[in-house]
Write an enzyme that holds these catalytic residues in place. Structure first.
Site, mmCIF file in Angstrom:
data_model
loop_
_atom_site.group_PDB
_atom_site.id
_atom_site.type_symbol
_atom_site.label_atom_id
_atom_site.label_comp_id
_atom_site.label_asym_id
_atom_site.label_seq_id
_atom_site.Cartn_x
_atom_site.Cartn_y
_atom_site.Cartn_z
ATOM 1 N N LYS A 52 51.285 37.024 53.978
ATOM 2 C CA LYS A 52 50.872 38.501 54.295
ATOM 3 C C LYS A 52 50.532 38.154 56.018
ATOM 4 C CE LYS A 52 49.837 40.128 49.854
ATOM 5 N NZ LYS A 52 49.073 40.199 48.783
ATOM 6 N N GLN A 96 42.821 40.169 47.559
ATOM 7 C CA GLN A 96 43.900 39.563 46.667
ATOM 8 C C GLN A 96 43.633 39.445 45.245
ATOM 9 O OE1 GLN A 96 47.013 38.672 48.134
ATOM 10 N NE2 GLN A 96 47.234 38.158 45.950
ATOM 11 N N ASP A 119 46.972 48.623 49.405
ATOM 12 C CA ASP A 119 47.571 48.010 48.078
ATOM 13 C C ASP A 119 48.216 49.227 47.223
ATOM 14 O OD1 ASP A 119 48.513 45.614 47.735
ATOM 15 O OD2 ASP A 119 46.304 44.711 47.009
#
Ligand code: NDP
Length: 278
Positions: A52, A96, A119
Site C-alpha cells: 500500500k 490493517q 476501506d
C-alpha cells in the site's frame, strides 16, 4: 479461447489515471494523505502494508505509517483513530486487519470517521451502498466491477452469481452487481446444489475461500469467471478458488491468479483515497 482479463494492466491504468489526478490536485495546493495503522507484525499484514505504501508513492499520495506493538490496547488504538479523525490533513484512515485478539475489530471499524473510511468497511459506508447513496465501497468488489467494465463486459441484464457472502467481498459484490443492473444470485455454504446455481451464471464471481474448488462442471459454456480467491498450494504456488486449467476452456473470459483481482484491490484503495479529497 477464453480472453485473459489482465488485472495487472488494468490496475496500472487506474493507478496512472490517479497519478494524473493527484498531480492536478497538488497543482491546486491540495495533498492526499492516507494514514495506515498496523498493530503487531503479522508477516502477511506487513507485506500488504508495504504494498500500500509503494502504491501511495507511485501515485503521489502522502502515507503516514503507524506501527503499534502487538500488545496495544483497544483504548490506545481508538485514541489514535480519534486523533486521526480530527486531523484536517489526513483524508483516509486504514487499519490493517486482522487485529490482535484483545481488540474488537467491529468497534475499531465503527470508530473511523465514515468520511475517511477508505476501506469501505464502516456500517455507514455499507448502508450507503445498500440504498444506492454515495460512499466508499469495499476495494476488492469495486475492483471486480472495474475489471468487468474495462474489459468491455456488459453487466446489465446478465445472470450474475456470487459464491460467498462475506461482509468484505460477497455481500458488497452482490450489491454492486445489482447497482449495475445485473440479475444477482448469492450462493453460500448452505446453498443446495451449487453447480445448478453456478451453471446459470453469465458472470460468475468466486469468493469461496477454497483452493481450486470451482472446476469445469460448475461453469456454463461461454461464462465470464472472476476468481477472487488467493491461496498457496502444496507447492507454495499461488492459486485461486477456481481450477484455472479446467475452467478456462469453457469460459469466454477469466481472471488468472496471480494477476487478476489481487492487483485491483490496492488500485481501488488508492482510488478511494483520491475520492476522499474530491
Ligand atoms: P470468507 O471465508 O469470509 O467467506 C467465504 C464464503 O464462501 C462464505 O460466505 C461461505 O459461506 C462460502 N462458502 C464456503 N464454503 C462453501 C461451499 N462449499 N459452497 C458454497 N459456499 C461456500 O472469505 P472472504 O470473502 O474474505 O474471501 C474469499 C476469498 O477471497 C479468499 O480466498 C480470500 O483469501 C480471497 N480474498 C482476496 C482478496 C484480494 O484482494 N484478491 C481480498 C479479500 C479476500 P457461509 O457464509 O455460509 O459460511
Amino acid at each position: 479461447m477464453a480472453v485473459l482479463i489482465d488485472g495487472k494492466a488494468i490496475s496500472k491504468q487506474i493507478k496512472d489515471e490517479l497519478r494524473d489526478k493527484v498531480a492536478e490536485l497538488k497543482a491546486q495546493g491540495r495533498e492526499v494523505t492516507l494514514a495506515v495503522i498496523q498493530v503487531g507484525n503479522d508477516p502477511a499484514s506487513s507485506v500488504y502494508v508495504g504494498n500500500k505504501k509503494k502504491a501511495c508513492e507511485y501515485i503521489g499520495i502522502r502515507s503516514l505509517a503507524y506501527e503499534m506493538p502487538e500488545e496495544t490496547s483497544e483504548e490506545e488504538l481508538l485514541q489514535l483513530i480519534d486523533e486521526l479523525n480530527g486531523r484536517a490533513d489526513v483524508n483516509g484512515i486504514l487499519v490493517q486487519l486482522p487485529l490482535p485478539g484483545q481488540i474488537d475489530e467491529d468497534k475499531v471499524i465503527r470508530r473511523i470517521d465514515p468520511a475517511k473510511d477508505v476501506d469501505g468497511f464502516h456500517p455507514q459506508s455499507v448502508g450507503a451502498l445498500c440504498i444506492g447513496q454515495p460512499g466508499f465501497v469495499s476495494c476488492t468488489p469495486a475492483g471486480v466491477i472495474q475489471l468487468l467494465k474495462r474489459s468491455g463486459i456488459e453487466i446489465a441484464g446478465k445472470e450474475c452469481v456470487v459464491i460467498g457472502r462475506s461482509n468484505i467481498v460477497g455481500k458488497p459484490m452482490a450489491l454492486l452487481l445489482l447497482r449495475e443492473n445485473g440479475t444477482v444470485t448469492v450462493a453460500h455454504s448452505r446453498t443446495k446444489d451449487l453447480k445448478e446455481v453456478t451453471k446459470r451464471a453469465d458472470i460468475l464471481i468466486v469468493a469461496v475461500g477454497k483452493p481450486r474448488m470451482i472446476t469445469a462442471e460448475y461453469i456454463k459454456e461461454g461464462a465470464v469467471v472472476i476468481d477472487v480467491g488467493i491461496h498457496r498450494d502444496e507447492n507454495n504456488k499461488l492459486c485461486g478458488d477456481v481450477d484455472f486449467e479446467t475452467v478456462m476452456p469453457r469460459c469466454s473470459a477469466i481472471t488468472p491468479v496471480p494477476g487478476g483481482v489481487g492487483p485491483m484491490t490496492i488500485a481501488m484503495l488508492m482510488n478511494n483515497c483520491v475520492e476522499s479529497v474530491l
